[in-house]
Design a protein around this motif. Sequence first.
Motif, PDB file in Angstrom:
ATOM      1  N   GLU A 208     -40.822 -63.343  48.177  1.00 46.03           N
ATOM      2  CA  GLU A 208     -41.485 -62.601  47.017  1.00 46.03           C
ATOM      3  C   GLU A 208     -40.811 -61.576  46.261  1.00 46.03           C
ATOM      4  O   GLU A 208     -40.955 -60.661  45.507  1.00 46.03           O
ATOM      5  CB  GLU A 208     -43.247 -63.044  46.499  1.00 46.03           C
ATOM      6  N   ILE A 209     -41.501 -60.755  47.676  1.00 44.26           N
ATOM      7  CA  ILE A 209     -40.710 -58.764  47.062  1.00 44.26           C
ATOM      8  C   ILE A 209     -39.313 -59.236  46.907  1.00 44.26           C
ATOM      9  O   ILE A 209     -38.436 -58.269  46.309  1.00 44.26           O
ATOM     10  CB  ILE A 209     -40.829 -58.587  48.730  1.00 44.26           C
TER      11      ILE A 209
ATOM     12  N   ARG B  81     -33.184 -52.112  47.145  1.00 45.54           N
ATOM     13  CA  ARG B  81     -34.128 -52.167  48.541  1.00 45.54           C
ATOM     14  C   ARG B  81     -35.193 -50.913  48.582  1.00 45.54           C
ATOM     15  O   ARG B  81     -35.740 -51.143  49.202  1.00 45.54           O
ATOM     16  CB  ARG B  81     -32.852 -51.371  49.452  1.00 45.54           C
TER      17      ARG B  81
ATOM     18  N   ASN C 284     -47.319 -57.050  40.736  1.00 47.07           N
ATOM     19  CA  ASN C 284     -47.275 -58.697  41.394  1.00 47.07           C
ATOM     20  C   ASN C 284     -47.851 -59.462  42.036  1.00 47.07           C
ATOM     21  O   ASN C 284     -48.885 -57.945  42.223  1.00 47.07           O
ATOM     22  CB  ASN C 284     -46.000 -59.037  42.115  1.00 47.07           C
TER      23      ASN C 284
ATOM     24  N   ASN D 128     -40.190 -56.526  32.245  1.00 48.15           N
ATOM     25  CA  ASN D 128     -39.978 -56.208  33.320  1.00 48.15           C
ATOM     26  C   ASN D 128     -40.179 -55.752  35.012  1.00 48.15           C
ATOM     27  O   ASN D 128     -40.753 -56.179  35.558  1.00 48.15           O
ATOM     28  CB  ASN D 128     -38.896 -56.630  33.531  1.00 48.15           C
TER      29      ASN D 128
ATOM     30  N   ILE E 136     -48.600 -52.915  53.980  1.00 51.81           N
ATOM     31  CA  ILE E 136     -47.688 -52.372  55.048  1.00 51.81           C
ATOM     32  C   ILE E 136     -48.722 -51.075  56.035  1.00 51.81           C
ATOM     33  O   ILE E 136     -48.396 -50.627  56.832  1.00 51.81           O
ATOM     34  CB  ILE E 136     -46.217 -51.009  53.952  1.00 51.81           C
TER      35      ILE E 136
ATOM     36  N   ALA F 244     -38.356 -52.016  47.589  1.00 54.06           N
ATOM     37  CA  ALA F 244     -38.959 -53.720  47.927  1.00 54.06           C
ATOM     38  C   ALA F 244     -40.073 -53.175  48.311  1.00 54.06           C
ATOM     39  O   ALA F 244     -41.235 -53.717  49.515  1.00 54.06           O
ATOM     40  CB  ALA F 244     -38.190 -54.237  48.934  1.00 54.06           C
ATOM     41  N   ILE F 245     -40.037 -52.031  49.452  1.00 56.83           N
ATOM     42  CA  ILE F 245     -41.146 -51.412  50.156  1.00 56.83           C
ATOM     43  C   ILE F 245     -42.481 -50.367  49.032  1.00 56.83           C
ATOM     44  O   ILE F 245     -43.154 -49.490  49.721  1.00 56.83           O
ATOM     45  CB  ILE F 245     -40.791 -50.261  51.593  1.00 56.83           C
ATOM     46  N   GLU F 246     -42.217 -50.692  47.903  1.00 58.35           N
ATOM     47  CA  GLU F 246     -42.981 -49.922  46.995  1.00 58.35           C
ATOM     48  C   GLU F 246     -43.626 -48.239  47.150  1.00 58.35           C
ATOM     49  O   GLU F 246     -44.310 -47.921  47.416  1.00 58.35           O
ATOM     50  CB  GLU F 246     -44.960 -50.921  47.125  1.00 58.35           C
TER      51      GLU F 246
ATOM     52  N   ARG G 145     -35.451 -57.817  40.549  1.00 56.08           N
ATOM     53  CA  ARG G 145     -35.909 -58.026  39.376  1.00 56.08           C
ATOM     54  C   ARG G 145     -35.903 -56.745  38.567  1.00 56.08           C
ATOM     55  O   ARG G 145     -35.451 -56.102  37.364  1.00 56.08           O
ATOM     56  CB  ARG G 145     -37.092 -58.849  38.548  1.00 56.08           C
TER      57      ARG G 145
ATOM     58  N   MET H 149     -35.490 -45.280  54.586  1.00 56.24           N
ATOM     59  CA  MET H 149     -36.274 -46.062  54.069  1.00 56.24           C
ATOM     60  C   MET H 149     -37.393 -46.499  54.960  1.00 56.24           C
ATOM     61  O   MET H 149     -38.741 -46.914  55.368  1.00 56.24           O
ATOM     62  CB  MET H 149     -35.699 -47.814  54.358  1.00 56.24           C
TER      63      MET H 149
ATOM     64  N   ILE I 263     -43.115 -64.736  51.133  1.00 59.65           N
ATOM     65  CA  ILE I 263     -43.719 -63.200  51.588  1.00 59.65           C
ATOM     66  C   ILE I 263     -42.062 -61.997  50.932  1.00 59.65           C
ATOM     67  O   ILE I 263     -42.317 -61.751  49.777  1.00 59.65           O
ATOM     68  CB  ILE I 263     -44.903 -62.029  51.708  1.00 59.65           C
TER      69      ILE I 263
ATOM     70  N   VAL J 122     -47.249 -55.425  48.465  1.00 62.04           N
ATOM     71  CA  VAL J 122     -46.522 -54.392  49.808  1.00 62.04           C
ATOM     72  C   VAL J 122     -46.823 -53.104  50.182  1.00 62.04           C
ATOM     73  O   VAL J 122     -46.859 -53.285  51.515  1.00 62.04           O
ATOM     74  CB  VAL J 122     -44.956 -54.224  49.053  1.00 62.04           C
ATOM     75  N   ARG J 123     -47.191 -52.046  49.935  1.00 66.05           N
ATOM     76  CA  ARG J 123     -48.512 -51.253  49.870  1.00 66.05           C
ATOM     77  C   ARG J 123     -49.190 -51.604  50.876  1.00 66.05           C
ATOM     78  O   ARG J 123     -49.639 -50.269  52.240  1.00 66.05           O
ATOM     79  CB  ARG J 123     -48.024 -49.905  49.012  1.00 66.05           C
TER      80      ARG J 123
ATOM     81  N   LYS K 219     -38.984 -59.738  43.688  1.00 66.60           N
ATOM     82  CA  LYS K 219     -39.560 -58.953  42.444  1.00 66.60           C
ATOM     83  C   LYS K 219     -38.714 -57.588  42.657  1.00 66.60           C
ATOM     84  O   LYS K 219     -38.419 -56.789  41.770  1.00 66.60           O
ATOM     85  CB  LYS K 219     -41.131 -58.338  43.167  1.00 66.60           C
TER      86      LYS K 219
END
Lengths: 294, 318, 278
Positions: C149-150, C187, B11, B4, B19, C190-192, C156, A183, C146, B15-16, C153
């Motif tokens: 939400e992550i 997982r 959304n 979905n 980060i 989650a960090i797209e 889902r 990750m 946040i 996030v990117r 998302k």
Amino acid sequence: MKYVDAEQVKKRMNGRIIKNTIFKSSFLIATLFGLVVLTILIYRVFADGISWINWDFISGKLSTDANRAGIMGAILGTFWVMAVVAPVTMIIGIGTAIYLELYAKKGRLQAFIQTNIANLAGVPSIVYGILGLTIFVRAMDFGNIVLAGGFTLSLLVLPIVIVAAQEAIRSVPSHLSEASYGMGATKWQTIKNIILPAALPGILTGAILALSRAIGETAPLTVIGIPALLIPFPGGIWDKFTALPMQIYYWTLDSSLVEEYANLAAATIVVLLLLLFLLNSAAIIIRNKFQHRF
Amino acid sequence: MALNSKLAKENNVQVREMIEQKQKSRSFLTIFEKIIPILLFLFATLSIITTIGIIYTLLIETIHFFSAVPIWDFFSGTNLKPLSQNPEFGVLPLLNGTIISSLIAMLVAGPIGLMAAIYLSEYASDKVRRILKPLLEVLAGIPTIVYGFFAFTFVTPVIRSIWPDVAATNILSPGIVMGVMIIPMIASLSEDAMNAVPNSIREGALAMGATKLESTFKIVIPAALSGIISSFVLGISRAIGETMIVTIASGSSKNFTFDITQSMQTMTAYIVEVAGGEAPAGSTIYYSLYAVAMTLFVFTLIMNLLARYISRKFREEY
Amino acid sequence: MSLSVAKEKTNFKMDTSVVRPTAMHENRKIVFDTKDLNLWYGSTHALKDINLSVYEKEVTAIIGPSGCGKSTYLKTLNRMVELVPSVHTSGIITYNGREILSKNFKVEELRTSVGMVFQKPNPFPKSIYDNIAYGPRIHGIRNKKILDEIVEKSLRGAFIWDEVKDRLKENAYGLSGGQQQRLCIARTLAIEPDVILMDEPTSALDPKSTHKIEDLIQELKQDYSIIIVTHNMQQAARISDRTAFFLNGEVVEYDKTDTIFTNPSDRRTEDYISGRFG
């Protein structure tokens, strides 16, 4: 003609089986021997000491009068020593283990440090006492205070913590750290968030066992020079101190002069054994409760 | 479902971007990552520093000692009189005490430990072993001072009631008690060695009609011999380094004698006596502490290296 | 699968015109471009002259017998292969035009945008919530709202939200194997990341869970580029757009999945997909 005479074999068979049974019983007796001695030892100590344990004995000050002597000073001393040994050995022990298992390149240096740790584990405790006397008490001029004793005992039990922590770290499956690296976690993030939490029960178990070894040690303290005299209760790591095993030592030595001192020694042993029992129970509980679930 | 997933990516939380922004402001993390291994390496060097510290302190003061007492007098002298007007510093009485007490301990711990190992590894059921082993380990967890107390206040009186010639402080009683203390160590290490012998070898013997005893002595023990011998050597090393039991129960007589009913002093007990006696720093008697400790250190180190060498060198390949 | 194949033998080295499909696929962007990649484990030559281009928002399958180097190649793409101490490489891999094997490229940055799902589900021994929040947290996102939400998302996105939404605080080890693997995918989401590498993600799962993961992959490819290593040829045929066939550390053939499975140009590919070895 047959080479094996069935009759002969049969005749000797009974003898062989009887011999096996006799030896089996003697092996069992040998195994139980140690346990019998353990039982006698514990019985003797309790028989001699238990009636001397009361609140005055636990909370009282040292005294030459056997009926008024108490061990609060020794209990506090042992407590303060633990307060030094536990953090020092945990930090340095875990740090060393992380370095050896996760950072060090497999090579000469790593093998050298590893061999060195194994050798240190075999050095007699009294030699650590001399090291402590020379370095902490004299060269650094601490005198015979808690810190000097604590550092000395820390060095003594450090190999135990290192080896336990190494084993615990090694037992964390690599697929967990891979997931973390995958990750984008850095090495230290992975160690801090994934590897150490998973290894913690094993590390704690080892650290507690090391701690219980440290508080039962007497020889290094005799060398450092723990006063047998009446000293004030130690209030911190910079104070002079005595400890439970030292108290046992002095009272046992002098029991040929004052008979009751043997009872005081026995009573102090009961206290020390109870403390060790508590520590070891904690270690077992931690090990069972947080057994690896991966 | 498609919706979905679309929702997932589009959304409102980006996030990117978050980060990437954080990453820019986190260059200290890179420095941190570089410092950590250095710090941990420093921790790891402490074990080396400890070894150097031990050898250095022992060596320096031992050299001082040998400038006052000829090395030959030290190693060949049978008289140890540190406090007399004309002090003599022969180490032989101490070596003698150490060797005799260790011998007595090994006479107890060797056979009993090995027999216990045989029982646990070859005869005991899993259930029995699971009960007996931890109990035996308790013996190893008892502080040595407690054994010292036990030897002095219980074992010695018992021995004297049977054998009145035995002195109140003698080498026999602490030797025996030291043996009891070492039993779990020998039992556990020997058992490990015997457990490492693969079952197929054992079964080969048993299938031909051998009794357990025969398979143990003819197959298992020979195969595990290096491990067993190495456990004995470690036991001896442990006995040599043991301090409190002999200090308490064997007294401080520095006689060069082989009479096990009498008091003898070991190297370890001498160190306790001298260090506890507040010998003035710089005196010969003070330096003798280090010379004796050095001898002790070298002895145990050799034993430990030997044990490791034996178990490595002669390990059976299965 | 019909295997009436033109028996035209290609050279041992594959025809590079097949690997450089820019011509045949100009409307797709190249994500990973591998040029002359060689990789050694110590002295073992594990990957030999790999040339391969992976396209955006497609599922690229890598098939081949075990030991052919397919997992090694996958792990080279996010440099996880470097966890093996004795590894060294030569050649070039570009990711969105940037050279990733160079020392200047931070692996952490690479792995942040190239996620990975492993062979065995490997959730952390933490709660479901903390598993998902792990990635954002290590990258500095601490805000509780946040993170919430992550987490939702991502769960889902991996179609597991409905199954776990009431027990986010429970340990992830309480989930079934298939759920654990979808959690691991969540997982990663989650960090797209842009790319998701999957190393035989269904090999430890039962058929039903496998089916769910395959559906999920079909969904994910709308937003992500996916590279999947699989030993299951039917799976490759079902879900992938392109397939590369690896053998003994080499790319034997790389083409559109349809072509590979119906009209392979190399004899060895044909042998493999028809089950004659491997």
